[in-house]
Design an enzyme around this catalytic site. Structure first.
Site, PDB file in Angstrom:
ATOM      1  N   GLY A  19       0.795  -1.226   0.000  1.00  0.00           N
ATOM      2  CA  GLY A  19       0.000   0.000   0.000  1.00  0.00           C
ATOM      3  C   GLY A  19       0.826   1.274   0.000  1.00  0.00           C
ATOM      4  N   GLY A  65       2.037  22.320   7.684  1.00  0.00           N
ATOM      5  CA  GLY A  65       3.176  21.976   8.544  1.00  0.00           C
ATOM      6  C   GLY A  65       2.868  20.788   9.424  1.00  0.00           C
ATOM      7  CG  HIS A 112      25.246   5.578  32.713  1.00  0.00           C
ATOM      8  ND1 HIS A 112      24.723   6.841  32.493  1.00  0.00           N
ATOM      9  CD2 HIS A 112      26.599   5.722  32.798  1.00  0.00           C
ATOM     10  CE1 HIS A 112      25.728   7.716  32.461  1.00  0.00           C
ATOM     11  NE2 HIS A 112      26.865   7.062  32.638  1.00  0.00           N
TER      12      HIS A 112
END
Ligand code: FAD
Ligand code: NAI
Length: 471
Positions: A43, A185, A450
């Site tokens: 599509g 926009g 981290h």
């Protein structure tokens, strides 16, 4: 296929809605056929939407980074040249690989793929005008309309897909225009403005409303995004309406009216992109033959089980209600097949993420601050800027912020809004949290690795009920 053959399910349209439903129906052991006229499956999304636009966004970002963002990283490059023809070929390779992959998946799951245009003869019979010529008729116990959407035209401005383009022309320009004006926009406007601006065009975005990003974007995030995109060289005219266009001169001329008392002016540009929204596509389906009605915006009217007023004819994806997003269509495809095969299915419409793939990305899920205000729902806010996130700093890519909205009493997450690097991946965590009814403290007390960008999400959650550690 022949008239004597009856399918459990006939799907009209092989976009994300249609092809996913075909695979799912095959997996459920149903006799299913999917009719698609385009010549390839996938599509709008795979052929002229999500996938090609992301190829152009990714590669134009790389190009722009090499040109403007490498020297201060200690990387000196020689001559950098854009080869637009090969740039477009990279996009085509991605598209053709994926559409063929989908065709394979249909085959693998026993779903028949019929190349042609389907239309209703009556409530159970579909006529297919085959792409290779000729016609066939198939009968179905259930029929699914998944015919998608098309670009909304701008009245009085003829679209030739060369000088006046929709997104389809904008992903296939043969040269970088010197100037481009984007009408609207919203998401398409900003993604395409980013691509062509990075490749060297002077881009102006004209937006009717007072904020960019289209419906749903949190106003604070929208403003932050506009500042970042402006720094990248995109010009914005907000509260401004395009009144008319003229294509008779060498440059396309647009007459614009400032919506709030400003003075009219005209803008000349080499290419104009019309990106003012999309509308459902149901032309030539023969809905009149079965008496199906559309709402005032052309959407097929359905109930909560995707049924039209003819219960065995259902509709999902862009052709009906809800946000026009590929992942929304995909969720509905699974749910609708489950309704047919098992009698129940489920999509949580309050929990569908949106991502705009600019750089940085903008992503959100749940309610925006303006949504909550409009409904008088109390909320508390936690924010965390990427400029305080160690990974973003290390990457020299730290524009943006995370904003979390939570219930002041229960601390339950109400919405998450991110503009920043990796926002489109990070929003998956927010979506999961929202789906499971997490509190912001649940998020903040979950250990995040981290140094990662996702720590910004954790710290914004922490900031809703306590202080963030790093800001
Ligand atoms: P479609 O994908 O439009 O598919 C419908 C199909 O039905 C079409 O292939 C059409 O040819 C076929 N068809 C229609 N009528 C008939 C008929 N009578 N017989 C046979 N076949 C028929 N969404 C996202 O989530 N993420 C993105 O990044 C994103 N990027 C986008 C970028 C652009 C430039 C555009 C235009 C859209 C983008 N979208 C994105 C939206 C997304 O493409 C749509 O939400 C999605 O394709 C909807 O799927 P659908 O199957 O309902 O419709
Ligand atoms: P949109 O609805 O996002 O934005 C259209 C914008 O045009 C709105 O801000 C509107 O105010 C403005 N507008 C309307 N008429 C105007 C006028 N006359 N003058 C100036 N501005 C005007 O629609 P868009 O960007 O065309 O995208 C269509 C759909 O495709 C969206 O619904 C979106 O969901 C989907 N899409 C999704 C993407 C993604 O998920 N990353 C990418 C591209 C498209």
């Amino acid at each position: 296929a022949s008239a004597s053959e009856e399918k459990d399910l006939i799907i009209i349209g092989g976009g994300v809605a249609g092809y996913v439903a075909a695979i799912k129906a095959g997996q459920e052991g149903m006799k299913v056929a999917c009719i698609e006229k385009r010549g390839t499956l996938g599509g709008t999304c795979l052929n002229v939407g999500c996938i090609p636009s992301k190829s152009l966004l990714n590669n134009s970002h790389l190009y722009h980074q090499i040109l403007h963002d490498s020297k201060h990283r200690g990387i000196e490059v020689g001559e950098v040249k854009l080869n637009l023809e090969n740039f477009m070929k990279a996009k085509e390779t991605a598209v053709s690989g994926l559409t063929k992959g989908v065709e394979f998946l249909l085959k693998k799951n026993g779903a028949e793929y019929i190349k042609g245009t389907g239309s209703f003869i009556n409530e159970n019979e579909i006529k297919v005008a085959l792409n290779d010529g000729g016609e066939s008729v198939i009968r179905g116990k259930n029929i699914l309309i998944a015919t998608g959407s098309e670009a909304t035209p701008f009245p009085g401005l003829h679209i030739d897909e060369q000088r006046v383009v929709t997104s389809t022309g904008a992903i296939a320009l043969q040269k970088v225009p010197e100037t481009m004006t984007v009408i609207g926009g919203g998401i398409i406007g900003l993604e395409m403005a980013s691509v062509w601006s990075r490749l060297g065009a002077k881009v102006t975005v004209v937006e009717f409303l007072g904020q960019i990003g289209g419906p749903g974007m949190d106003t604070e995030i929208s403003k932050a995004t506009q500042r970042i995109l402006k720094k990248q060289g995109i010009e914005f005219k907000l509260n401004t309406k395009v009144v008319s266009g003229d294509t008779t001169s060498e440059l396309v001329k647009l007459d614009v009216d400032a919506a709030k008392g400003g003075k009219p002016e005209s803008i000349d540009s080499e290419v104009v992109l019309v990106a003012i929204g999309r509308r459902p596509y149901t032309q030539g389906l023969g809905l009149e033959n079965i008496g199906l009605e559309l709402d005032e915006r052309g959407r097929v009217i359905i109930d909560s089980e995707y049924r039209t007023k003819i219960p065995h004819i259902r509709c999902i994806g862009d052709a009906t209600f809800g946000p026009m997003l590929a992942h929304k269509a995909e969720e509905e495809a699974v749910a609708v097949v489950e309704y047919i095969s098992k009698g129940h299915g489920h999509v949580n419409y309050g929990c569908i993420p949106s991502v705009m793939y600019t750089h940085p990305e903008v992503a959100w899920v749940g309610q925006s601050e303006q949504d909550l205000k409009a409904q008088n729902i109390p909320y508390k806010i936690g924010t965390f800027p990427f400029s305080a996130n160690s990974r973003a700093k290390t990457n020299l890519d730290h524009d943006g912020l995370v904003k979390i909205l939570a219930d002041p009493e229960t601390d339950r997450l109400l919405g998450a809004h991110i503009v920043g690097p990796g926002a489109g991946e990070m929003i998956a965590e927010a979506t999961l949290a929202l789906e499971y009814g997490a509190s912001s403290e649940d998020i903040a007390r979950t250990c995040h690795a981290h140094p990662t960008l996702a720590e910004a999400f954790k710290e914004a959650a922490m900031a809703t009920y306590d202080k963030a550690i790093h800001f």
